[in-house]
Design a protein around this motif. Structure first.
Motif, PDB file in Angstrom:
ATOM      1  N   PRO A  42      -0.177  -1.587   0.092  1.00 17.74           N
ATOM      2  CA  PRO A  42      -0.437   0.189  -0.002  1.00 17.74           C
ATOM      3  C   PRO A  42       0.945   1.028  -0.230  1.00 17.74           C
ATOM      4  CG  PRO A  42      -0.567  -1.726   1.776  1.00 17.74           C
ATOM      5  CD  PRO A  42       0.628  -2.361   1.325  1.00 17.74           C
ATOM      6  N   PRO A  43       0.510   2.225  -0.055  1.00 15.67           N
ATOM      7  CA  PRO A  43       1.142   3.406  -1.154  1.00 15.67           C
ATOM      8  C   PRO A  43       1.311   4.199   0.107  1.00 15.67           C
ATOM      9  CG  PRO A  43       0.130   3.461  -2.540  1.00 15.67           C
ATOM     10  CD  PRO A  43      -0.559   2.208  -1.349  1.00 15.67           C
ATOM     11  N   LEU A  44       2.550   4.960   0.997  1.00 14.60           N
ATOM     12  CA  LEU A  44       3.163   5.454   1.814  1.00 14.60           C
ATOM     13  C   LEU A  44       2.888   7.179   1.822  1.00 14.60           C
ATOM     14  CD1 LEU A  44       3.045   4.511   5.083  1.00 14.60           C
ATOM     15  CD2 LEU A  44       6.347   4.456   4.520  1.00 14.60           C
ATOM     16  N   MET A  45       2.500   7.984   2.697  1.00 14.98           N
ATOM     17  CA  MET A  45       2.993   8.953   2.780  1.00 14.98           C
ATOM     18  C   MET A  45       3.579   9.444   3.865  1.00 14.98           C
ATOM     19  SD  MET A  45      -0.231  12.660   2.345  1.00 14.98           S
ATOM     20  CE  MET A  45      -0.769  11.428   0.440  1.00 14.98           C
ATOM     21  N   LEU A  46       4.698  10.128   3.078  1.00 22.02           N
ATOM     22  CA  LEU A  46       5.577  10.358   4.606  1.00 22.02           C
ATOM     23  C   LEU A  46       5.956  11.635   4.522  1.00 22.02           C
ATOM     24  CD1 LEU A  46       7.683   7.430   4.683  1.00 22.02           C
ATOM     25  CD2 LEU A  46       6.148   8.577   6.490  1.00 22.02           C
ATOM     26  N   THR A  47       6.149  12.624   5.796  1.00 23.29           N
ATOM     27  CA  THR A  47       6.933  13.659   5.332  1.00 23.29           C
ATOM     28  C   THR A  47       8.293  13.965   5.520  1.00 23.29           C
ATOM     29  OG1 THR A  47       5.334  15.457   5.336  1.00 23.29           O
ATOM     30  CG2 THR A  47       6.816  16.520   5.547  1.00 23.29           C
ATOM     31  N   ASN A  48       9.475  14.115   4.533  1.00 16.02           N
ATOM     32  CA  ASN A  48      11.123  14.295   5.021  1.00 16.02           C
ATOM     33  C   ASN A  48      11.336  16.046   5.357  1.00 16.02           C
ATOM     34  OD1 ASN A  48      10.636  12.323   2.426  1.00 16.02           O
ATOM     35  ND2 ASN A  48      12.486  11.599   4.339  1.00 16.02           N
ATOM     36  N   HIS A  49      11.941  15.903   5.848  1.00 16.51           N
ATOM     37  CA  HIS A  49      12.336  17.408   6.185  1.00 16.51           C
ATOM     38  C   HIS A  49      14.328  17.525   6.568  1.00 16.51           C
ATOM     39  CE1 HIS A  49       8.724  17.650   8.375  1.00 16.51           C
ATOM     40  NE2 HIS A  49       8.729  16.514   8.350  1.00 16.51           N
ATOM     41  N   SER A  50      14.899  18.393   6.098  1.00 13.95           N
ATOM     42  CA  SER A  50      16.674  18.044   6.226  1.00 13.95           C
ATOM     43  C   SER A  50      16.219  19.982   6.642  1.00 13.95           C
ATOM     44  CB  SER A  50      16.641  18.520   4.748  1.00 13.95           C
ATOM     45  OG  SER A  50      16.096  19.837   3.597  1.00 13.95           O
ATOM     46  N   ALA A  51      17.388  20.583   6.972  1.00 18.39           N
ATOM     47  CA  ALA A  51      18.541  21.550   6.929  1.00 18.39           C
ATOM     48  C   ALA A  51      19.771  21.547   7.342  1.00 18.39           C
ATOM     49  CB  ALA A  51      17.757  21.872   8.783  1.00 18.39           C
ATOM     50  N   VAL A  52      20.544  22.985   7.285  1.00 20.88           N
ATOM     51  CA  VAL A  52      22.018  22.956   7.086  1.00 20.88           C
ATOM     52  C   VAL A  52      22.526  23.358   8.362  1.00 20.88           C
ATOM     53  CG1 VAL A  52      24.059  23.170   5.738  1.00 20.88           C
ATOM     54  CG2 VAL A  52      21.751  22.104   4.289  1.00 20.88           C
ATOM     55  N   ILE A  53      23.042  22.997   8.817  1.00 21.58           N
ATOM     56  CA  ILE A  53      24.217  24.185   9.755  1.00 21.58           C
ATOM     57  C   ILE A  53      25.155  24.445   9.173  1.00 21.58           C
ATOM     58  CG2 ILE A  53      24.706  23.954  12.297  1.00 21.58           C
ATOM     59  CD1 ILE A  53      22.940  21.489  13.197  1.00 21.58           C
ATOM     60  N   ARG A  54      24.884  25.813   9.350  1.00 15.29           N
ATOM     61  CA  ARG A  54      26.272  27.047   9.054  1.00 15.29           C
ATOM     62  C   ARG A  54      26.964  27.514  10.285  1.00 15.29           C
ATOM     63  NH1 ARG A  54      24.734  25.434   2.674  1.00 15.29           N
ATOM     64  NH2 ARG A  54      23.455  25.747   2.677  1.00 15.29           N
ATOM     65  N   ASP A  55      28.242  27.690   8.836  1.00 18.27           N
ATOM     66  CA  ASP A  55      28.608  28.953  10.520  1.00 18.27           C
ATOM     67  C   ASP A  55      29.334  28.404  11.448  1.00 18.27           C
ATOM     68  OD1 ASP A  55      28.701  30.950   8.013  1.00 18.27           O
ATOM     69  OD2 ASP A  55      26.664  31.445   8.913  1.00 18.27           O
ATOM     70  N   LEU A  56      29.297  27.268  11.158  1.00 20.03           N
ATOM     71  CA  LEU A  56      30.154  26.294  12.801  1.00 20.03           C
ATOM     72  C   LEU A  56      31.957  26.625  12.334  1.00 20.03           C
ATOM     73  CD1 LEU A  56      28.234  23.057  11.726  1.00 20.03           C
ATOM     74  CD2 LEU A  56      28.292  24.964  13.158  1.00 20.03           C
ATOM     75  N   GLU A  57      32.155  26.261  13.214  1.00 14.31           N
ATOM     76  CA  GLU A  57      34.474  26.494  13.242  1.00 14.31           C
ATOM     77  C   GLU A  57      34.785  24.835  13.749  1.00 14.31           C
ATOM     78  OE1 GLU A  57      36.062  29.314  13.763  1.00 14.31           O
ATOM     79  OE2 GLU A  57      34.164  30.211  14.128  1.00 14.31           O
ATOM     80  N   PRO A  58      35.943  24.877  12.758  1.00 14.42           N
ATOM     81  CA  PRO A  58      36.616  23.752  12.255  1.00 14.42           C
ATOM     82  C   PRO A  58      36.777  23.472  14.013  1.00 14.42           C
ATOM     83  CG  PRO A  58      37.247  25.730  11.242  1.00 14.42           C
ATOM     84  CD  PRO A  58      35.915  26.311  12.784  1.00 14.42           C
ATOM     85  N   GLY A  59      37.559  21.441  13.759  1.00 10.91           N
ATOM     86  CA  GLY A  59      37.436  21.001  14.417  1.00 10.91           C
ATOM     87  C   GLY A  59      36.274  20.858  15.728  1.00 10.91           C
ATOM     88  N   SER A  60      35.271  21.303  16.259  1.00 15.85           N
ATOM     89  CA  SER A  60      34.724  22.106  17.559  1.00 15.85           C
ATOM     90  C   SER A  60      33.182  21.542  17.247  1.00 15.85           C
ATOM     91  CB  SER A  60      33.939  23.242  17.034  1.00 15.85           C
ATOM     92  OG  SER A  60      35.011  24.166  16.573  1.00 15.85           O
ATOM     93  N   ARG A  61      33.297  20.848  18.149  1.00  9.47           N
ATOM     94  CA  ARG A  61      31.645  19.745  19.185  1.00  9.47           C
ATOM     95  C   ARG A  61      30.068  21.074  19.225  1.00  9.47           C
ATOM     96  NH1 ARG A  61      32.704  16.828  23.485  1.00  9.47           N
ATOM     97  NH2 ARG A  61      34.087  18.158  24.407  1.00  9.47           N
TER      98      ARG A  61
END
Length: 430
Positions: free
Chosen positions: A93-112
């Motif tokens: 049976p067909p399945l309707m779902l909603t996918n979401h995405s986001a890009v986190i930007r302006d981060l610092e290198p080697g950081s958590r």
């Protein structure tokens, strides 16, 4: 009597806890299939993708890592990009779902950092990740060959063993055939369950295999559930399947082997694009990734056109390694060709074929292989520290099966130092 008290307890729980019950049972707003993907510049950004059963607005919150609870004032908020898709898989049976995405930007290198996804009362847990560092920093990543079949029951232990062996790796790489049946919701569900929090906290990159395709139709889950770089050829068919990632001093390149096989136009576009990104890179290390191997682990499986079209490029521009899958066995070696400029030295990249899932083929004695293995599930740990690359292939139980070093030498070909363990090859054939 037992059933009666179970009903009473359930009703009592609903009455006392209210919305708390709906968050965990059958709530279509709860985020699932959360995964991190590498961006084109992973020192400064990371991509997050997830889905919900209902078409609801979603957000991503993120903050710097803290040893205390994350306070409301410390959180950055990103509204997700969302799209509702009806998944169709044969007679299911067909399945309707909603996918979401986001890009986190302006981060610092080697950081958590910490992030969570959701909205209102249906947030995920806070999940920690780390950005790529500076060019001179060490790199480690895990490479998986075909996953494909019996994913939850028999592949889950491989990714979990890989994680326990190297919990601080920078990223994961998948060489195609992540599932067995194109468009299978059940198999993708198993893939996400097997990887669980690992996929949510360690970024991945992946290239599609033939089992992600139905002729020239890419599995309808691929672009919906992964957010991959869109720096490939200007051709819709190759979007998010042909791309590159510059991870510190390493350029990782994905090309879509199955689409090259199906579409002559895609093959030309890919070859022209690949020549450009190989020529322009200034990274010390270059690794090419695709599903079909240049050299097979069995005599009756060969990809002559791939070698004719692509191999001259990777030899010309000094690609260091080629990571592949498809053959459901293990093989590692170099083409036995002497350098034209320095007689006696072997030139060309190291070629690897591997498999991580339980669907296994036999292996035959091919001249290009320095180490081979059959009827065995593997994962590979690759580490780069400035001018040295260390490669280890592990079995599903965590035994080192193969190892070598590649050493960069200025003006000369890479030096390969064999470190093969003193254990018999697994020469199972069928």
């Amino acid at each position: 009597m037992k059933t009666f008290f179970s009903i009473i307890n359930c009703l009592f729980f609903i009455g006392i806890c209210g919305t708390g019950f709906s968050q965990t049972v059958g709530n279509g707003n709860v985020p699932e299939h959360i995964i991190l993907n590498l961006t084109e510049n992973p020192s400064e950004s990371v991509a997050v993708t997830w889905r919900t059963k209902d078409a609801v607005a979603q957000k991503l919150q993120w903050a710097e890592v803290t040893d205390s609870p994350v306070l409301a004032n410390d959180r950055q908020v990103i509204a997700a990009n969302s799209s509702t898709i009806t998944y169709i898989d044969g007679d299911v049976p067909p399945l309707m779902l909603t996918n979401h995405s986001a890009v986190i930007r302006d981060l610092e290198p080697g950081s958590r950092y910490l992030y969570r996804v959701g909205a209102e009362t249906t947030w995920s847990e806070w999940i920690e990740f780390e950005t790529a560092g500076l060019a001179s920093d060490p790199i480690t990543f895990i490479y998986f060959g075909d996953v494909q079949a019996n994913i939850k029951s028999q592949w889950s232990r491989v990714i979990r063993k890989a994680f326990s062996t190297a919990p601080d790796v920078d990223f994961l790489y998948y060489a195609g055939d992540l599932i067995n049946h194109t468009h299978s919701e059940e198999e993708w569900k198993q893939w996400f369950e097997a990887g669980s929090f690992i996929h949510a906290s360690i970024p991945s990159m992946m290239t599609p295999g033939n089992h992600e395709y139905d002729s020239t139709a890419l599995d309808n889950h691929w672009r919906a559930q992964f957010t991959l770089p869109e720096n490939g050829p200007d051709m819709d068919l190759l979007s998010e399947t042909v791309y590159y990632v510059d991870y510190q001093d390493l350029r990782m390149i994905s090309i879509d082997a199955d689409m090259m096989d199906e579409s002559p136009e895609a093959a030309v576009e890919t070859r022209n694009w690949l020549a450009k990104v190989l020529e322009e890179t200034n990274k010390t290390w270059t690794i090419l990734t695709l599903h079909y191997p240049f050299y097979s682990t069995k005599a009756n499986r060969d990809n002559v056109e791939l070698r004719e079209n692509i191999q001259p490029l990777i030899e010309k521009y000094g690609v260091d390694m080629v990571l592949t899958g498809h053959d459901h066995a293990y093989g590692r070696g170099r083409e036995k060709v002497e350098s034209m400029t320095r007689p006696g030295e072997i030139s060309g990249p190291v070629y690897v074929v591997s498999v991580s899932g339980p669907k296994l083929y036999g292996v035959s004695d091919q001249s290009w292989m320095s180490r081979k293995g059959g009827n065995t599930q593997f994962f590979q740990l690759i580490s780069i520290n400035q001018n040295k690359l260390n490669y280890k292939a592990y079995t599903a139980s965590g035994e080192i099966y193969d190892e070598f070093d590649l050493v960069k030498r200025k003006g000369r070909t890479n030096k390969l130092i064999e470190k093969i363990p003193d254990t018999p090859e697994r020469l199972y054939t069928r």
